[in-house]
Write a protein that holds these residues in place. Structure first.
Motif, PDB file in Angstrom:
ATOM      1  N   GLU A  63      -3.691  -5.884  -5.031  1.00  0.00           N
ATOM      2  CA  GLU A  63      -3.347  -5.063  -3.870  1.00  0.00           C
ATOM      3  C   GLU A  63      -3.924  -3.658  -4.033  1.00  0.00           C
ATOM      4  OE1 GLU A  63       0.874  -5.161  -3.534  1.00  0.00           O
ATOM      5  OE2 GLU A  63       0.959  -7.336  -3.319  1.00  0.00           O
ATOM      6  N   PRO A  64      -4.314  -3.015  -2.923  1.00  0.00           N
ATOM      7  CA  PRO A  64      -4.848  -1.650  -2.995  1.00  0.00           C
ATOM      8  C   PRO A  64      -3.740  -0.658  -3.335  1.00  0.00           C
ATOM      9  CG  PRO A  64      -4.553  -2.311  -0.714  1.00  0.00           C
ATOM     10  CD  PRO A  64      -4.281  -3.531  -1.546  1.00  0.00           C
TER      11      PRO A  64
ATOM     12  N   LEU B  12      -0.874   0.594   1.022  1.00  0.00           N
ATOM     13  CA  LEU B  12      -0.836  -0.474   2.018  1.00  0.00           C
ATOM     14  C   LEU B  12      -0.515   0.078   3.409  1.00  0.00           C
ATOM     15  CD1 LEU B  12       1.106  -3.192  -0.029  1.00  0.00           C
ATOM     16  CD2 LEU B  12      -1.276  -3.330   0.719  1.00  0.00           C
TER      17      LEU B  12
ATOM     18  N   PHE C 177      -2.139  -0.459   8.262  1.00  0.00           N
ATOM     19  CA  PHE C 177      -2.859  -1.700   8.499  1.00  0.00           C
ATOM     20  C   PHE C 177      -2.135  -2.515   9.570  1.00  0.00           C
ATOM     21  CE2 PHE C 177      -3.914  -0.970   3.908  1.00  0.00           C
ATOM     22  CZ  PHE C 177      -5.267  -0.660   4.115  1.00  0.00           C
TER      23      PHE C 177
ATOM     24  N   SER D 204      -8.047  -9.340   3.939  1.00  0.00           N
ATOM     25  CA  SER D 204      -6.626  -8.972   3.920  1.00  0.00           C
ATOM     26  C   SER D 204      -6.338  -7.998   2.790  1.00  0.00           C
ATOM     27  CB  SER D 204      -5.757 -10.221   3.739  1.00  0.00           C
ATOM     28  OG  SER D 204      -6.057 -10.844   2.490  1.00  0.00           O
ATOM     29  N   LYS D 205      -5.372  -7.125   3.034  1.00  0.00           N
ATOM     30  CA  LYS D 205      -4.880  -6.246   1.973  1.00  0.00           C
ATOM     31  C   LYS D 205      -3.683  -6.881   1.265  1.00  0.00           C
ATOM     32  CE  LYS D 205      -7.923  -3.141   2.815  1.00  0.00           C
ATOM     33  NZ  LYS D 205      -9.019  -2.928   1.851  1.00  0.00           N
TER      34      LYS D 205
ATOM     35  N   THR E 233      -3.974  -6.331   7.391  1.00  0.00           N
ATOM     36  CA  THR E 233      -5.431  -6.250   7.409  1.00  0.00           C
ATOM     37  C   THR E 233      -5.934  -5.040   8.183  1.00  0.00           C
ATOM     38  OG1 THR E 233      -7.447  -7.426   8.078  1.00  0.00           O
ATOM     39  CG2 THR E 233      -5.513  -7.741   9.466  1.00  0.00           C
ATOM     40  N   GLU E 234      -7.112  -4.568   7.793  1.00  0.00           N
ATOM     41  CA  GLU E 234      -7.821  -3.558   8.577  1.00  0.00           C
ATOM     42  C   GLU E 234      -8.960  -4.212   9.359  1.00  0.00           C
ATOM     43  OE1 GLU E 234      -9.507  -0.646   6.013  1.00  0.00           O
ATOM     44  OE2 GLU E 234     -10.499  -2.118   4.703  1.00  0.00           O
TER      45      GLU E 234
END
Length: 361
Positions: free
Chosen positions: A193-194, A197, A200, A253-254, A304-305
């Motif tokens: 994961e970034p 979050l 998004f 997807s994030k 998601t972005e």
């Protein structure tokens, strides 16, 4: 023995209890109160105090830790494996075929959230006495349910065991088939994961149906084991697994989180432990308790972005979807029909999901 095995064809009979557990419960309920009660449930609340006692960092290969949809282990370079186990005894109690198929489906969905598709599985089938026709019926239906999903996903059952006679004073446990699936992860970096979050789009993939039977909502709020349990849509199963895995694998997807026990409400709350969510469910026709707590199979939440790319993939695979909100902040805010709104702070959610830990020494 692989061929010409000896067969014992025991008598089979549909259990009498199923005739008494067909009705759904229709009662008004405070949605926020119900959600917090479900997060308290031992079936949903955090098990960290248990698994942290054991070594899950063997050779420092564990990329995604226990407590997520699936655990990811590094094998070499960027390659890894995803592993998940699942069991839905309350569903299997009401419908052994769909309940067992559903547990296998959910387990495969857990792998898909990490970009993996199943390559093999094992099972552990736990039942009462097979000398009772009702138990034998459960057992046979359960095997056929697991077999159907394994065939659709083209995966072998490479090992397993059966545990019979799980009874006490003539009362058997609920039929409890446990499945464990493994899948290959091509790039373990895509499972991380970034750092943030926030901001998004949140997409709900899959269809929510009026299927509260066997749900944690019925068990916790009404101590009721009956109702209309979820049914597996076998026509969409393979496409759903492979498409969700593809979304994750392509890095679109994030975060992807499977919707399973406790339903959409619990899944939203679990994501809210990481980032706040502003969710709008006002367009859905289902009653709020059904929408939030039904445990229909084949659903996932996607942060998601790359909203358009994800929607195009879902649409091409004939998977129902809807953009239901955005991430940001620290609270979970859900707008329901007639603009009824519930707000739950992160601290409330954390307190609820960690409820079990205070009973573990």
């Amino acid at each position: 023995i692989f061929e010409n095995v000896p067969l014992l064809n025991r008598p089979k009979k549909v259990p009498e209890y199923l005739k008494k557990l067909e009705k759904n419960v229709k009662k008004d309920v405070d949605i926020k109160d119900a959600l917090l009660h479900l997060l308290h449930s031992p079936n949903i609340s955090s098990k960290e105090e248990i698994y942290r006692m054991y070594d899950h960092e063997v050779q420092t290969r564990t990329i995604v830790k226990p407590g997520d949809d699936a655990t990811v282990l590094r094998i070499y370079g960027k390659h890894g494996i995803a592993v998940s186990s699942d069991s839905l005894p309350s569903h299997t109690y009401l419908d052994p075929f769909n309940g067992s198929a559903g547990a296998t489906y959910e387990c495969a969905m857990n792998l898909a959230t990490k970009g993996a598709v199943p390559i093999a599985m094992v099972d552990c089938l736990n039942f009462g006495s097979p000398e009772r026709p009702e138990i034998m019926w459960q057992f046979v239906k359960s095997i056929h349910g697991i077999k159907r999903v394994a065939e659709l996903l083209d995966i072998p059952v490479i090992s397993g065991n059966v545990s019979f006679y799980n009874e006490n004073e003539g009362s058997a446990i609920k039929p409890t088939p446990v499945v464990t699936l493994i899948g290959e992860v091509e790039d373990i970096s895509k499972t991380l994961e970034p750092p943030s979050l926030s901001d998004f789009s949140l997409i709900l993939a899959g269809e929510t149906k009026d299927e509260l039977g066997g749900s944690e909502f019925y068990r916790v709020m009404y101590n009721y084991d009956g109702g209309n349990p979820p049914k597996v849509d076998f026509s969409k199963l393979r496409n759903t697994i492979f498409t969700i895995a593809d979304v994750a694998r392509k890095g679109y997807s994030k975060l992807i989180h499977d919707v399973s026990i406790g339903g959409l409400g619990v899944a939203l709350a679990e994501i809210s432990l990481k980032v706040g969510l502003e969710v709008d469910l006002s367009d859905f026709a289902l009653p709020p308790e059904v929408l939030l707590f039904s445990e229909s199979y084949g659903r996932a939440l996607i942060l998601t972005e790359k909203e358009r790319k994800v929607m195009k993939m879902l649409s091409s695979s004939d998977i129902p979807f809807k953009v239901i909100g955005r991430s940001g902040g620290e609270n979970l805010s859900i707008t329901l029909k007639k603009w009824k709104k519930i707000e739950i702070g992160r601290e409330e959610i954390e307190k609820a999901v960690n409820y079990l830990s205070k009973f573990i020494l």
